[in-house]
Design an enzyme around this catalytic site. Structure first.
Site, short mmCIF file in Angstrom:
data_model
loop_
_atom_site.label_atom_id
_atom_site.label_comp_id
_atom_site.label_asym_id
_atom_site.label_seq_id
_atom_site.Cartn_x
_atom_site.Cartn_y
_atom_site.Cartn_z
N GLY A 260 12.36 21.64 -44.32
CA GLY A 260 12.45 21.27 -43.08
C GLY A 260 13.99 22.64 -42.45
O GLY A 260 14.21 23.46 -43.21
N ASN A 261 13.87 22.57 -41.46
CA ASN A 261 14.61 23.57 -40.88
C ASN A 261 16.17 22.42 -39.97
O ASN A 261 16.55 21.47 -39.56
CB ASN A 261 14.26 24.41 -40.11
CG ASN A 261 13.57 23.07 -38.79
OD1 ASN A 261 14.18 22.82 -38.31
ND2 ASN A 261 12.35 23.61 -38.42
N ARG A 262 17.20 23.47 -39.76
CA ARG A 262 18.01 23.24 -38.67
C ARG A 262 17.63 23.30 -37.23
O ARG A 262 19.46 23.18 -36.78
CB ARG A 262 19.60 24.09 -39.32
CG ARG A 262 19.84 24.76 -40.62
CD ARG A 262 21.28 25.08 -40.60
NE ARG A 262 21.03 25.94 -42.14
CZ ARG A 262 21.58 25.40 -43.27
NH1 ARG A 262 22.71 23.89 -43.18
NH2 ARG A 262 21.66 25.51 -44.65
N SER A 263 17.45 22.77 -37.00
CA SER A 263 17.08 22.99 -35.25
C SER A 263 18.04 21.12 -34.79
O SER A 263 18.08 20.41 -35.41
CB SER A 263 15.44 22.17 -35.11
OG SER A 263 15.77 21.77 -33.80
N ALA B 146 11.76 23.59 -33.02
CA ALA B 146 11.54 24.71 -34.04
C ALA B 146 10.23 24.18 -35.42
O ALA B 146 10.60 23.34 -36.21
CB ALA B 146 12.41 24.68 -34.65
#
Ligand code: CTP
Ligand code: CA
Length: 222
Positions: free
Chosen positions: A33-36, A100
């Site tokens: 995942g990512n930090r959006s 994102a």
């Protein structure tokens, strides 16, 4: 700027907004995942609604809650986001891709929890996800499609290349290497980039930036 206050400025627009990140499963308990935070996309949804648009928010994993008064379609993965966005865009006049999206996903997610010592956990084979913005730009007809480019150096150059590569009407470039811009921040330093012009915008709150971008996007049609 009084034009930014109008409550009917976007009357008649049906706007689809992608926001948040995506989670791509490795196995039932793990993901890439990512930090959006989802803040920019959620601000766009809230302001578009306040300006009289009908809004569908396709929302991936995010810390920011969805605003009231918009249709929310919650999704997890890039594939789900593509499907939901495609369906909503078929009935819309404008698409803004602020999510994102993970660029890669595990090629063969396991259907049971992977165990150390038993499974090979040293490497995960990845494959590219679909590019939602590029796919839907291609079939947009006379509908407006806007993308974002979050960059850590040369935001204008990279964003101009993305505008061409993805074939959308405009790209909002922002410089996420600054502490007052990008992921998690409440303000954004951005540039509005079309095939004809590059406009530097002042440092704005995400709500002010959202209103500015929505007006610019709506005006592309006139
Ligand atoms: N985007 C998308 N689907 C993807 C990847 C990106 O819709 N699979 C959209 C984003 O929502 C954003 C724009 O494309 O509006 C640019 O995303 P970005 O990550 O900056 O561009 P990429 O083409 O993925 O290039 P890179 O990450 O390598 O800079
Ligand atoms: Ca990317």
């Amino acid at each position: 700027i009084c034009e930014l206050g109008a409550t009917d400025a976007l009357a008649g627009e049906r706007i689809v907004i992608t926001a948040g990140g995506t989670h791509e499963p490795i196995d039932p308990v793990r993901y890439i995942g990512n930090r959006s935070s989802g803040k920019m996309g959620v601000a766009l949804a809230r302001e578009a609604r306040a300006m009289g648009a009908h809004v569908t928010l396709v929302l991936g994993p995010a810390t920011e809650p969805a605003p009231a008064g918009v249709d929310v379609v919650p999704v997890e993965t890039a594939a789900q986001m593509l499907e939901a966005t495609q369906a909503a865009f078929s009935r819309a006049t404008m698409l803004i891709c602020a999510a994102a999206v993970a660029d890669y996903r595990p090629a063969k997610p396991a259907n049971r929890k992977l165990k150390k010592g038993i499974d090979d956990l040293e490497s995960i084979q990845l494959e590219q996800t679909d590019d939602i913005l590029a796919r839907l730009s291609h079939d947009r007809g006379d509908r407006i499609v806007i993308g974002f480019a979050a960059e850590t150096g040369n935001p204008i150059d990279y964003a101009q290349q993305k505008l061409v590569r993805k074939g959308c009407d405009a790209i909002v470039a922002n410089d996420v290497s600054r502490s007052d811009s990008g992921f998690g921040s409440d303000t954004n330093k951005a540039w509005w980039i079309t095939a004809h012009a590059t406009e530097e915008l002042p440092l704005l709150s995400k709500s002010e930036l959202a209103r500015t971008l929505l007006i610019r996007a709506h005006d592309l049609r006139s």
